[in-house]
Write a protein that holds these residues in place. Structure first.
Motif, PDB file in Angstrom:
ATOM      1  N   GLY A  28      25.945  37.076  67.307  1.00  0.00           N
ATOM      2  CA  GLY A  28      24.764  36.486  66.690  1.00  0.00           C
ATOM      3  C   GLY A  28      23.689  37.550  66.584  1.00  0.00           C
ATOM      4  O   GLY A  28      23.409  38.240  67.566  1.00  0.00           O
ATOM      5  N   GLY A  29      23.121  37.711  65.395  1.00  0.00           N
ATOM      6  CA  GLY A  29      22.165  38.788  65.184  1.00  0.00           C
ATOM      7  C   GLY A  29      20.736  38.301  65.055  1.00  0.00           C
ATOM      8  O   GLY A  29      20.458  37.288  64.390  1.00  0.00           O
ATOM      9  N   PHE A  30      19.809  39.015  65.679  1.00  0.00           N
ATOM     10  CA  PHE A  30      18.380  38.747  65.585  1.00  0.00           C
ATOM     11  C   PHE A  30      17.719  39.929  64.873  1.00  0.00           C
ATOM     12  O   PHE A  30      17.919  41.082  65.262  1.00  0.00           O
ATOM     13  CB  PHE A  30      17.757  38.562  66.964  1.00  0.00           C
ATOM     14  N   VAL A  31      16.932  39.635  63.849  1.00  0.00           N
ATOM     15  CA  VAL A  31      16.333  40.684  63.023  1.00  0.00           C
ATOM     16  C   VAL A  31      14.906  40.962  63.482  1.00  0.00           C
ATOM     17  O   VAL A  31      14.053  40.073  63.455  1.00  0.00           O
ATOM     18  CB  VAL A  31      16.340  40.272  61.535  1.00  0.00           C
ATOM     19  N   LEU A  48      15.868  32.170  71.858  1.00  0.00           N
ATOM     20  CA  LEU A  48      17.142  31.941  71.177  1.00  0.00           C
ATOM     21  C   LEU A  48      18.302  32.529  71.983  1.00  0.00           C
ATOM     22  O   LEU A  48      19.354  31.904  72.132  1.00  0.00           O
ATOM     23  CB  LEU A  48      17.115  32.567  69.782  1.00  0.00           C
ATOM     24  N   ALA A  49      18.108  33.737  72.489  1.00  0.00           N
ATOM     25  CA  ALA A  49      19.175  34.404  73.235  1.00  0.00           C
ATOM     26  C   ALA A  49      19.517  33.659  74.516  1.00  0.00           C
ATOM     27  O   ALA A  49      20.687  33.592  74.917  1.00  0.00           O
ATOM     28  CB  ALA A  49      18.770  35.842  73.558  1.00  0.00           C
ATOM     29  N   LEU A  50      18.507  33.102  75.162  1.00  0.00           N
ATOM     30  CA  LEU A  50      18.752  32.376  76.404  1.00  0.00           C
ATOM     31  C   LEU A  50      19.520  31.082  76.157  1.00  0.00           C
ATOM     32  O   LEU A  50      20.173  30.557  77.069  1.00  0.00           O
ATOM     33  CB  LEU A  50      17.430  32.077  77.112  1.00  0.00           C
ATOM     34  N   GLU A  51      19.449  30.557  74.944  1.00  0.00           N
ATOM     35  CA  GLU A  51      20.195  29.347  74.606  1.00  0.00           C
ATOM     36  C   GLU A  51      21.604  29.649  74.110  1.00  0.00           C
ATOM     37  O   GLU A  51      22.424  28.737  73.987  1.00  0.00           O
ATOM     38  CB  GLU A  51      19.440  28.550  73.540  1.00  0.00           C
ATOM     39  N   ALA A  52      21.880  30.906  73.797  1.00  0.00           N
ATOM     40  CA  ALA A  52      23.200  31.265  73.265  1.00  0.00           C
ATOM     41  C   ALA A  52      24.265  31.075  74.340  1.00  0.00           C
ATOM     42  O   ALA A  52      24.095  31.527  75.483  1.00  0.00           O
ATOM     43  CB  ALA A  52      23.192  32.708  72.784  1.00  0.00           C
ATOM     44  N   PRO A  53      25.360  30.428  74.001  1.00  0.00           N
ATOM     45  CA  PRO A  53      26.413  30.223  75.000  1.00  0.00           C
ATOM     46  C   PRO A  53      27.156  31.510  75.309  1.00  0.00           C
ATOM     47  O   PRO A  53      27.126  32.466  74.526  1.00  0.00           O
ATOM     48  CB  PRO A  53      27.343  29.208  74.325  1.00  0.00           C
ATOM     49  N   VAL A  54      27.812  31.529  76.446  1.00  0.00           N
ATOM     50  CA  VAL A  54      28.649  32.669  76.820  1.00  0.00           C
ATOM     51  C   VAL A  54      29.716  32.868  75.745  1.00  0.00           C
ATOM     52  O   VAL A  54      30.308  31.909  75.256  1.00  0.00           O
ATOM     53  CB  VAL A  54      29.312  32.429  78.191  1.00  0.00           C
ATOM     54  N   GLY A  55      29.929  34.109  75.355  1.00  0.00           N
ATOM     55  CA  GLY A  55      30.925  34.398  74.334  1.00  0.00           C
ATOM     56  C   GLY A  55      30.331  34.809  73.009  1.00  0.00           C
ATOM     57  O   GLY A  55      31.023  35.380  72.170  1.00  0.00           O
ATOM     58  N   LEU A  56      29.044  34.498  72.807  1.00  0.00           N
ATOM     59  CA  LEU A  56      28.356  34.928  71.596  1.00  0.00           C
ATOM     60  C   LEU A  56      27.540  36.168  71.936  1.00  0.00           C
ATOM     61  O   LEU A  56      26.516  36.091  72.614  1.00  0.00           O
ATOM     62  CB  LEU A  56      27.443  33.823  71.069  1.00  0.00           C
ATOM     63  N   ALA A  57      27.996  37.328  71.479  1.00  0.00           N
ATOM     64  CA  ALA A  57      27.297  38.576  71.767  1.00  0.00           C
ATOM     65  C   ALA A  57      25.994  38.633  70.983  1.00  0.00           C
ATOM     66  O   ALA A  57      25.972  38.370  69.781  1.00  0.00           O
ATOM     67  CB  ALA A  57      28.182  39.767  71.397  1.00  0.00           C
ATOM     68  N   LYS A  58      24.921  38.989  71.659  1.00  0.00           N
ATOM     69  CA  LYS A  58      23.592  38.968  71.073  1.00  0.00           C
ATOM     70  C   LYS A  58      23.206  40.377  70.602  1.00  0.00           C
ATOM     71  O   LYS A  58      23.147  41.308  71.402  1.00  0.00           O
ATOM     72  CB  LYS A  58      22.594  38.420  72.084  1.00  0.00           C
TER      73      LYS A  58
END
Length: 221
Positions: A28-31, A48-58
């Motif tokens: 998942g990309g943040f601009v 947003l990153a803190l809500e991302a589940p394990v497995g989604l590389a930030k």
């Protein structure tokens, strides 16, 4: 496990992060680029990153960022990778890798065969390269313009490390792009949006499905 790793870039809302993860995206990309309609502040990206589940590389996308700004985002946002999307030199790429201890992906714009040597140059220093469409000289954005390039330019080419295909990909053309280039990783932003900066969960799902249909997962008998 899927066969093609998908990056959904330009995430701006919690529901978009959830949609990317639910669809099976790997990144998942943040601009962090103020001119982009997908720009997020460090504070918003942290949430947003803190809500991302394990497995989604930030992944943090930055454009010619200085150390002060990189210090800020890496200090506030739990990140897994830095994506350099500006005119960073190979030396600058090496500096950032050494300073932050995170994998670095370098975007390289391709518009003609004359651009291909840059891919080899950056593949020797970056952990990954992002093979993207080269923006026009008057473009305000270095990426996310919905432009594709002639994929035949990289047909059959390989580099020392992992690489990712970007530039004008959509659920309708990603399968053809993968079959032609052999890409095992693909990046999409505007191609899965309802409007600039707002992702469409259905398009995200269709994109991931189309990408993986292009490289069926081998069955274990």
């Amino acid at each position: 496990m899927t066969d093609v790793r998908v990056k959904i870039c330009g995430l701006t809302r919690p529901e978009d992060v959830a949609a990317a993860a639910s669809a099976g995206a790997s990144y998942g990309g943040f601009v962090f680029f103020a001119k982009s309609p997908r720009h997020v502040s460090p504070e918003a990206a942290r949430a947003l990153a803190l809500e991302a589940p394990v497995g989604l590389a930030k992944v943090a996308l930055v454009v010619d960022a200085d150390d002060a700004f990189l210090d800020e985002i890496t200090g506030r946002v739990p990140l897994d990778m830095l994506q350099l999307h500006g005119a960073e030199t190979p030396g600058r790429v090496a500096e950032i890798k050494a300073r932050y201890g995170l994998p670095v992906m370098k975007a390289v714009g391709v518009g003609a065969e004359a651009d291909l040597p840059k891919l080899d140059l950056y593949a020797g220093v970056a952990d990954q390269i992002l093979v993207d469409a080269k923006p026009s000289q008057d473009a305000e954005l270095p990426g996310g313009n919905g432009l594709a390039f002639d994929w035949r330019l990289i047909q059959g080419r390989r580099w020392a490390g992992p690489w990712m295909l970007a530039g004008g990909l959509t659920p309708d053309n990603v399968g053809a792009a993968i079959r032609l280039t052999g890409a095992r990783q693909v990046d999409v932003s505007s191609g899965v949006e309802a409007r600039p900066g707002v992702k469409d969960a259905g398009l995200i799902r269709h994109f991931v499905e189309a990408a993986n249909a292009a490289h069926p997962v081998p069955r274990l008998v």
